[in-house]
Design a protein around this motif. Sequence first.
Motif, mmCIF file in Angstrom:
data_model
loop_
_atom_site.group_PDB
_atom_site.id
_atom_site.type_symbol
_atom_site.label_atom_id
_atom_site.label_comp_id
_atom_site.label_asym_id
_atom_site.label_seq_id
_atom_site.Cartn_x
_atom_site.Cartn_y
_atom_site.Cartn_z
ATOM 1 N N TYR A 159 0.878 -1.675 0.002
ATOM 2 C CA TYR A 159 -0.205 0.048 -0.340
ATOM 3 C C TYR A 159 0.814 1.134 -0.431
ATOM 4 O O TYR A 159 2.063 1.167 0.717
ATOM 5 C CB TYR A 159 -0.628 0.210 1.415
ATOM 6 N N SER A 160 0.558 1.821 -1.156
ATOM 7 C CA SER A 160 1.828 2.575 -0.762
ATOM 8 C C SER A 160 0.666 4.719 -1.238
ATOM 9 O O SER A 160 -0.655 4.660 -1.066
ATOM 10 C CB SER A 160 2.434 2.686 -2.025
ATOM 11 N N LEU A 161 1.344 6.000 -2.023
ATOM 12 C CA LEU A 161 0.808 7.081 -1.922
ATOM 13 C C LEU A 161 1.149 8.013 -2.049
ATOM 14 O O LEU A 161 2.579 8.025 -2.741
ATOM 15 C CB LEU A 161 0.537 7.849 -0.345
ATOM 16 N N ILE A 172 -2.121 14.582 -0.109
ATOM 17 C CA ILE A 172 -2.216 13.196 -0.705
ATOM 18 C C ILE A 172 -2.744 13.180 -1.820
ATOM 19 O O ILE A 172 -4.433 13.791 -1.955
ATOM 20 C CB ILE A 172 -3.021 11.708 0.349
ATOM 21 N N ASP A 177 -3.555 10.231 -4.324
ATOM 22 C CA ASP A 177 -4.124 9.455 -4.789
ATOM 23 C C ASP A 177 -3.274 8.060 -3.869
ATOM 24 O O ASP A 177 -2.093 8.275 -3.048
ATOM 25 C CB ASP A 177 -4.094 8.436 -5.560
ATOM 26 N N ASP A 178 -4.565 7.488 -3.050
ATOM 27 C CA ASP A 178 -3.442 6.100 -1.801
ATOM 28 C C ASP A 178 -3.979 4.630 -3.160
ATOM 29 O O ASP A 178 -5.212 5.136 -4.137
ATOM 30 C CB ASP A 178 -4.407 5.023 -1.232
ATOM 31 N N TYR A 223 -10.477 7.272 -0.746
ATOM 32 C CA TYR A 223 -9.645 8.423 -0.840
ATOM 33 C C TYR A 223 -11.352 9.427 -1.849
ATOM 34 O O TYR A 223 -12.092 8.927 -1.476
ATOM 35 C CB TYR A 223 -8.462 8.405 -2.500
ATOM 36 N N PRO A 267 0.351 12.377 4.996
ATOM 37 C CA PRO A 267 0.192 10.770 5.076
ATOM 38 C C PRO A 267 0.621 10.980 7.071
ATOM 39 O O PRO A 267 -0.060 9.351 7.393
ATOM 40 C CB PRO A 267 1.056 10.210 4.464
ATOM 41 N N LEU A 297 -1.390 6.766 9.007
ATOM 42 C CA LEU A 297 -0.347 6.152 7.359
ATOM 43 C C LEU A 297 0.487 6.255 7.816
ATOM 44 O O LEU A 297 1.174 5.750 6.403
ATOM 45 C CB LEU A 297 -1.522 6.614 6.111
ATOM 46 N N ALA A 334 2.867 2.904 6.196
ATOM 47 C CA ALA A 334 2.696 3.046 4.720
ATOM 48 C C ALA A 334 4.669 3.838 4.020
ATOM 49 O O ALA A 334 5.022 4.307 2.988
ATOM 50 C CB ALA A 334 1.988 3.916 3.449
#
Lengths: 371, 123
Positions: A88-90, A98, A100-101, A237, A247, A252, A255
């Motif tokens: 999982y990343s951003l 952010i 998008d994820d 999102y 984040p 998060l 991540a």
Amino acid sequence: MSDATGSLLPLDAWHRARGARMVPFAGYAMPIQYEGIIAEHRWTRESAGLFDVSHMGQIILRGAEAEAGLETLLPADLSILKDGRLRYSLLLTDDAGIIDDLMVTRRGDHFYMVVNGATKEGDIAHLQERLPRTVTLDYMKEQALLALQGPKAAATLARLASGVDALGFMTGGAFEIGGVTAWISRSGYTGEDGFEISVPADRVVEIADLIADQPEVKPIGLGARDSLRLEAGLPLYGHDLDTGTTPVEADLGFAISKRRRSEGGFAGWHRIAAELENGPIRRRVGLTVEGRQPVREGAMVVDDEGNEVGKVTSGGFSPMLEAPIAMAYVPAASAEPGSAIRLAQRGKIFEAKVAPMPFVPHKYHRKGAGQ
Amino acid sequence: MTVHYTEEHEWIQIEGDTATVGITDFAQGQLGDIVFVELPDAGRQVTKGGEAAVVESVKAASDVYAPVTGEVTEANQALSDDPSLVNSDPEGAGWFFRLRLSNPSELNGLMDAEAYKAFCENQ
């Protein structure tokens, strides 16, 4: 092709034939529900639910500089991401907002990325602008994406795609299903064990039929997808995350990989490093709300004098807890589990408490440590 | 005993000067699983077209408007414990509230069962 509710996905007629109510979502006509959100939600937690997530963007990034290029845009440590593993990343702005994820997978000589439907065009433009010109981006418009989620997903899918039950959480591989080669990963967004299945769009009707014909499986709409991810504590999102949240604020931190925290070298790192050091001013938390009335996205978090100090970003009724739950951004001083939080919605005050997330325990299929 | 229907998908059952109000089967089907109903207290004056109740499904909150003007005499307490009665028996045990009619002539503009059925088919 499109109708009043948006562009048509490859399974459009399939959904309608199964009694789905279609609504506009991310520019597409999508099924919000079939038999009912609560029944579909419980079915997924107890058996296996089939989701059409073909609106999401599937992207391939290829080239000798792809890894280094992506590391300038994502806080993930791709150097330790093994073949067939996903993370999982951003996608971050230069001030740590952010964009998008997403999920990123190392797949042999390239990376495979799955991004949100509503943001995919912007993501692609951002990647093309910011990645080295030697990196080629392929937006796989010809691929559909299904998810099979729930405690019976593994046994059910293993009957159709031999060997998938050997995958551990957040790993994937190529498998044969119904005479088609699919990319299948053990992942999803419900908190349950399950799989995501990428197949050619021109074969997705037969694959969806094959899976939905299994007695453990029912098709599940967007309504239950939303209530399932909310119970699982997973942010959505455009609601819980946007370019105005970082984040660290969004809780998060997992991540942001260890090496990247110390070395930096990615968009937004300066702000992220400062927030990791000093703490953010606000934080995304889970809330349990007193009473039975749901508190929705847009409700205010208020202090004792009634001043707005935060915002509810997702809220609804938990079918498993049979109680209202929500996610909100609250001042960091009030973010500890058990903190009392006051909410205002349509002129009415609601009492809530910060609750640890997930609200309903995750049941991911982890094989040993380090995965 | 007469039942009237509104374009907002409410039903009103009349007995003397008392009206019992609820939402129709069509309405509950559109809303989906109902998880909470906020009802007016007895004694409250409601005005035709004004907010009278809130019905919350898993997905969203919807206002219920008073179909006629009057004083609320009773709210259906059973809905506090089991809001899903609105889904399972919308035009029976899932009634919302009763009121004393202030102006019975307001009923004149409402639909009967047959007209309402035709109205829904055109939705």
